[in-house]
Design a protein around this motif. Structure first.
Motif, PDB file in Angstrom:
ATOM      1  N   LYS A   1       4.574  18.880   3.990  1.00 50.82           N
ATOM      2  CA  LYS A   1       4.215  17.760   4.857  1.00 50.82           C
ATOM      3  C   LYS A   1       4.582  16.431   4.190  1.00 50.82           C
ATOM      4  N   LEU A   2       5.046  15.486   4.997  1.00 47.75           N
ATOM      5  CA  LEU A   2       5.424  14.165   4.508  1.00 47.75           C
ATOM      6  C   LEU A   2       4.188  13.389   4.055  1.00 47.75           C
ATOM      7  N   LEU A   3       4.209  12.926   2.803  1.00 47.73           N
ATOM      8  CA  LEU A   3       3.145  12.091   2.249  1.00 47.73           C
ATOM      9  C   LEU A   3       3.767  11.025   1.355  1.00 47.73           C
TER      10      LEU A   3
ATOM     11  N   PHE B   1      -5.437  12.124   3.705  1.00 47.33           N
ATOM     12  CA  PHE B   1      -4.991  13.498   3.982  1.00 47.33           C
ATOM     13  C   PHE B   1      -5.950  14.525   3.375  1.00 47.33           C
ATOM     14  N   VAL B   2      -7.249  14.245   3.449  1.00 43.05           N
ATOM     15  CA  VAL B   2      -8.244  15.128   2.832  1.00 43.05           C
ATOM     16  C   VAL B   2      -8.166  16.546   3.393  1.00 43.05           C
ATOM     17  N   ASN B   3      -8.077  16.701   4.705  1.00 44.80           N
ATOM     18  CA  ASN B   3      -8.034  18.049   5.288  1.00 44.80           C
ATOM     19  C   ASN B   3      -6.783  18.806   4.844  1.00 44.80           C
ATOM     20  N   LEU B   4      -5.653  18.125   4.818  1.00 43.92           N
ATOM     21  CA  LEU B   4      -4.425  18.762   4.336  1.00 43.92           C
ATOM     22  C   LEU B   4      -4.570  19.138   2.868  1.00 43.92           C
ATOM     23  N   LEU B   5      -5.133  18.252   2.078  1.00 42.33           N
ATOM     24  CA  LEU B   5      -5.346  18.511   0.653  1.00 42.33           C
ATOM     25  C   LEU B   5      -6.173  19.775   0.452  1.00 42.33           C
ATOM     26  N   LYS B   6      -7.177  19.967   1.309  1.00 42.47           N
ATOM     27  CA  LYS B   6      -8.077  21.110   1.164  1.00 42.47           C
ATOM     28  C   LYS B   6      -7.538  22.396   1.788  1.00 42.47           C
ATOM     29  N   GLY B   7      -6.333  22.327   2.374  1.00 40.02           N
ATOM     30  CA  GLY B   7      -5.708  23.562   2.835  1.00 40.02           C
ATOM     31  C   GLY B   7      -5.469  23.695   4.319  1.00 40.02           C
TER      32      GLY B   7
ATOM     33  N   THR C   1      -1.090  17.020  10.329  1.00 38.98           N
ATOM     34  CA  THR C   1       0.099  16.274   9.905  1.00 38.98           C
ATOM     35  C   THR C   1      -0.291  14.796   9.822  1.00 38.98           C
ATOM     36  N   PRO C   2      -0.843  14.372   8.681  1.00 37.35           N
ATOM     37  CA  PRO C   2      -1.351  13.004   8.580  1.00 37.35           C
ATOM     38  C   PRO C   2      -0.274  11.941   8.777  1.00 37.35           C
ATOM     39  N   ARG C   3       0.887  12.157   8.194  1.00 28.30           N
ATOM     40  CA  ARG C   3       1.951  11.145   8.245  1.00 28.30           C
ATOM     41  C   ARG C   3       3.184  11.702   8.951  1.00 28.30           C
ATOM     42  N   GLU C   4       3.673  10.956   9.941  1.00 29.46           N
ATOM     43  CA  GLU C   4       4.892  11.359  10.654  1.00 29.46           C
ATOM     44  C   GLU C   4       6.070  10.441  10.345  1.00 29.46           C
ATOM     45  N   SER C   5       5.793   9.191   9.958  1.00 26.43           N
ATOM     46  CA  SER C   5       6.885   8.239   9.727  1.00 26.43           C
ATOM     47  C   SER C   5       6.731   7.563   8.381  1.00 26.43           C
ATOM     48  N   PHE C   6       7.844   6.984   7.912  1.00 22.11           N
ATOM     49  CA  PHE C   6       7.861   6.327   6.607  1.00 22.11           C
ATOM     50  C   PHE C   6       8.943   5.260   6.619  1.00 22.11           C
ATOM     51  N   LEU C   7       8.664   4.133   5.926  1.00 19.34           N
ATOM     52  CA  LEU C   7       9.597   3.005   5.863  1.00 19.34           C
ATOM     53  C   LEU C   7      10.189   2.894   4.463  1.00 19.34           C
TER      54      LEU C   7
ATOM     55  N   ASN D   1      12.908  -7.711   0.493  1.00 17.01           N
ATOM     56  CA  ASN D   1      12.242  -7.196   1.698  1.00 17.01           C
ATOM     57  C   ASN D   1      13.277  -6.651   2.669  1.00 17.01           C
ATOM     58  N   ASN D   2      14.155  -5.782   2.176  1.00 16.70           N
ATOM     59  CA  ASN D   2      15.193  -5.201   3.021  1.00 16.70           C
ATOM     60  C   ASN D   2      14.734  -3.863   3.592  1.00 16.70           C
ATOM     61  N   LEU D   3      14.694  -3.758   4.915  1.00 18.69           N
ATOM     62  CA  LEU D   3      14.419  -2.464   5.536  1.00 18.69           C
ATOM     63  C   LEU D   3      15.722  -1.674   5.556  1.00 18.69           C
ATOM     64  N   GLU D   4      15.851  -0.720   4.622  1.00 18.40           N
ATOM     65  CA  GLU D   4      17.110   0.006   4.460  1.00 18.40           C
ATOM     66  C   GLU D   4      17.139   1.324   5.228  1.00 18.40           C
ATOM     67  N   ALA D   5      15.967   1.860   5.555  1.00 13.63           N
ATOM     68  CA  ALA D   5      15.930   3.135   6.288  1.00 13.63           C
ATOM     69  C   ALA D   5      14.554   3.343   6.883  1.00 13.63           C
ATOM     70  N   VAL D   6      14.493   4.184   7.918  1.00 11.85           N
ATOM     71  CA  VAL D   6      13.218   4.618   8.485  1.00 11.85           C
ATOM     72  C   VAL D   6      13.289   6.121   8.706  1.00 11.85           C
ATOM     73  N   ARG D   7      12.118   6.717   8.740  1.00 12.95           N
ATOM     74  CA  ARG D   7      12.062   8.167   8.894  1.00 12.95           C
ATOM     75  C   ARG D   7      10.960   8.544   9.867  1.00 12.95           C
ATOM     76  N   LYS D   8      11.228   9.563  10.673  1.00 13.89           N
ATOM     77  CA  LYS D   8      10.187  10.217  11.454  1.00 13.89           C
ATOM     78  C   LYS D   8      10.371  11.715  11.327  1.00 13.89           C
ATOM     79  N   ASN D   9       9.339  12.369  10.825  1.00 11.05           N
ATOM     80  CA  ASN D   9       9.408  13.804  10.538  1.00 11.05           C
ATOM     81  C   ASN D   9      10.642  14.083   9.685  1.00 11.05           C
ATOM     82  N   ASP D  10      11.593  14.860  10.162  1.00 10.32           N
ATOM     83  CA  ASP D  10      12.734  15.218   9.321  1.00 10.32           C
ATOM     84  C   ASP D  10      13.979  14.369   9.578  1.00 10.32           C
ATOM     85  N   TRP D  11      13.880  13.413  10.494  1.00  8.27           N
ATOM     86  CA  TRP D  11      15.020  12.554  10.790  1.00  8.27           C
ATOM     87  C   TRP D  11      14.938  11.257   9.989  1.00  8.27           C
TER      88      TRP D  11
END
Length: 488
Positions: free
Chosen positions: A335-337, A364-370, A375-381, A387-397
């Motif tokens: 899972k993405l964290l 992500f306590v529930n994920l941590l415990k098993g 899926t606590p996190r779906e996207s990431f910057l 302060n350059n936004l060079e990429a973004v992510r959602k799930n596996d894209w």
């Protein structure tokens, strides 16, 4: 008479059953464990450690048995991201649960920098200290070397370590005559012994380990938060006599063996003090390997690029978490964290209040415990530079925006502690990668997936409104200011 005998027999059976039931209930009551206390937290944050630098992740030429054992006894998170691929920004994010550009922080602060983590920001240490935790940091700080920014002003009870990267000293390899000032240990707020040579630098890992063990012994009777940000394997590399020349990977392998020893000694002390089963131990890194140092650098484990880039080799880090009986043993989670998720998770585990100001982390306590259904996190910057936004992510894209940046590809790495020259303004084109099928980010599938591009660009637009984007000359609405010492 027969009825009387049956009645007596029945009475005896009922009495025996009642006695058995009472004994069972009494035994169960007596054996019931008292409610678990909030856990101690030990957080290892290693400097410039690549995804492939642990033997459990495929490292060659040396082994990391204590970390391998920790992975066997805990959970390995294989999709875990540093918030940025550079020292100060990454550390600010870890301790505050925020993207570092939200805090006005970027890059790696030099010794004379007037910038530091704003004391108004709330750190993990401050949150758990309010819950009665003892707090200590032993290792590299790098969030401002001015006194007002040092750890004792940011929620820590104790500090012994170095204020910034230990290559920021007069022996810096990129300069014949360095302008850096002498490097000193810092004890609390006071300047300590000078680190003058590589022999002095070889004391970094053992001295930090000794202080961490001492902190555990002093605070064994109350909950504690122990932060161990080891300065190595950031260059210059140095290992103590006990480990020098012991690996099949040169000085880098020696350093890694000693870091693994350090983790093992601290884990051993937790067991000695009877704290092992009530301690969450987290091990991860601030960014990927500094690849142009060649034989003095680590491995990105097959991911693209390394430190100072927004490709996976720069930001995907090894991560192991262990808490016997709570965190499942021998488990791998994909899972993405991110490091920004650690603060809210610790807050929930310890009952601490979240910071008053906005944060970006997700607990992500529930994920941590098993609970793998969450899926606590779906996207990431992926931000870098100021302060350059060079990429973004959602799930596996993952969508890469056109941007100038560092590349290690096509350049010969350095050797024996000297860095190879690499371009810092290579122009990367816009690209789309599917990280499940293509974790090395080699196959640009931009033209095949217009609907995915639209979805990811919506995430980017929201990020630009919130945090800004220098590449598009856009200021964010919710960016706070870093701490600053005004020049007299």
């Amino acid at each position: 008479m027969i009825f009387h005998k049956m009645s007596l027999k029945m009475l005896r059976l009922v009495s025996a059953a009642v006695l058995c039931l009472g004994f069972y209930l009494l035994t169960a009551f007596q054996s019931e464990k008292p409610p678990a206390k909030t856990p101690n937290i030990v957080l290892f944050f290693i400097d410039d450690l690549g995804y492939g630098d642990l033997s459990v992740n495929g490292a060659l030429g040396y082994t990391t048995p204590n970390l391998d054992k920790m992975a066997f006894e805990g959970t390995r998170f294989t999709n875990f991201m540093a918030a940025q691929a550079v020292c100060s920004a990454s550390r600010a994010a870890l301790l505050t649960g925020c993207y570092p550009n939200r805090l006005g922080i970027s890059g790696a602060f030099g010794p004379s920098s007037p910038i530091g983590l704003n004391p108004e920001e709330e750190t993990i240490a401050e949150l758990v200290k309010a819950q009665g935790y003892a707090t200590g940091i032993f290792g590299k700080w790098h969030l401002g070397s001015q006194e007002q920014f040092l750890p004792l002003q940011q929620g820590f009870d104790e500090y012994y370590g170095v204020p910034y990267s230990h290559d920021m000293w007069p022996l810096h390899p990129w300069q014949e005559t360095s302008k850096y000032p002498p490097l000193h240990w810092i004890d609390g707020n006071k300047q300590g012994k000078e680190i003058k040579t590589l022999d002095d630098a070889s004391e970094l890992t053992p001295v930090i380990t000794e202080h961490a063990i001492s902190f555990i012994r002093k605070n064994k009777s109350k909950p504690f938060f122990l932060y161990v940000p080891h300065p190595l394997p950031h260059v210059p590399l140095a290992a103590s006599a006990k480990f020098k020349g012991k690996s099949g990977r040169g000085i880098f392998g020696d350093v890694m063996m000693e870091l693994d020893w350090s983790v093992g000694e601290i884990m051993k002390e937790l067991k000695t003090q009877g704290l092992d089963k009530n301690t969450l131990v987290i091990f991860t890194s601030d960014n990927g390997p500094w690849l142009n140092y060649g034989d003095h650098a680590g491995s990105a484990g097959g991911f693209r690029e390394g430190k100072g880039t927004s490709f996976e080799g720069g930001q995907r880090e090894p991560c192991i978490m262990r808490w016997p009986g709570v965190v499942p043993a021998g488990r791998v989670s994909n899972k993405l964290l991110s490091t920004i998720d650690i603060l809210p998770t610790i807050a929930k585990l310890t009952g601490a209040k979240l910071p008053k100001a906005k944060i970006d982390g997700i607990e992500f306590v529930n994920l941590l415990k098993g609970d793998d259904s969450t899926t606590p996190r779906e996207s990431f910057l992926y931000y870098y530079r100021q302060n350059n936004l060079e990429a973004v992510r959602k799930n596996d894209w993952k969508l890469i925006f056109e941007h100038p940046g560092r590349t290690y590809e096509g350049s010969l790495p350095g050797k024996n502690g000297q860095p190879g020259l690499i371009p810092e303004d290579h122009l990367f084109p816009k690209a789309l990668y599917h990280l499940t099928r293509d974790p090395g980010e080699r196959n640009n599938v931009l033209e095949q997936n217009p609907e995915i591009i639209t979805e990811l660009e919506k995430i980017a637009e929201a990020a630009r409104e919130d945090l800004g984007d220098d590449l598009q000359q856009k200021k964010g609405k919710n960016v706070r200011v870093a701490g600053r010492v005004e020049k007299k």
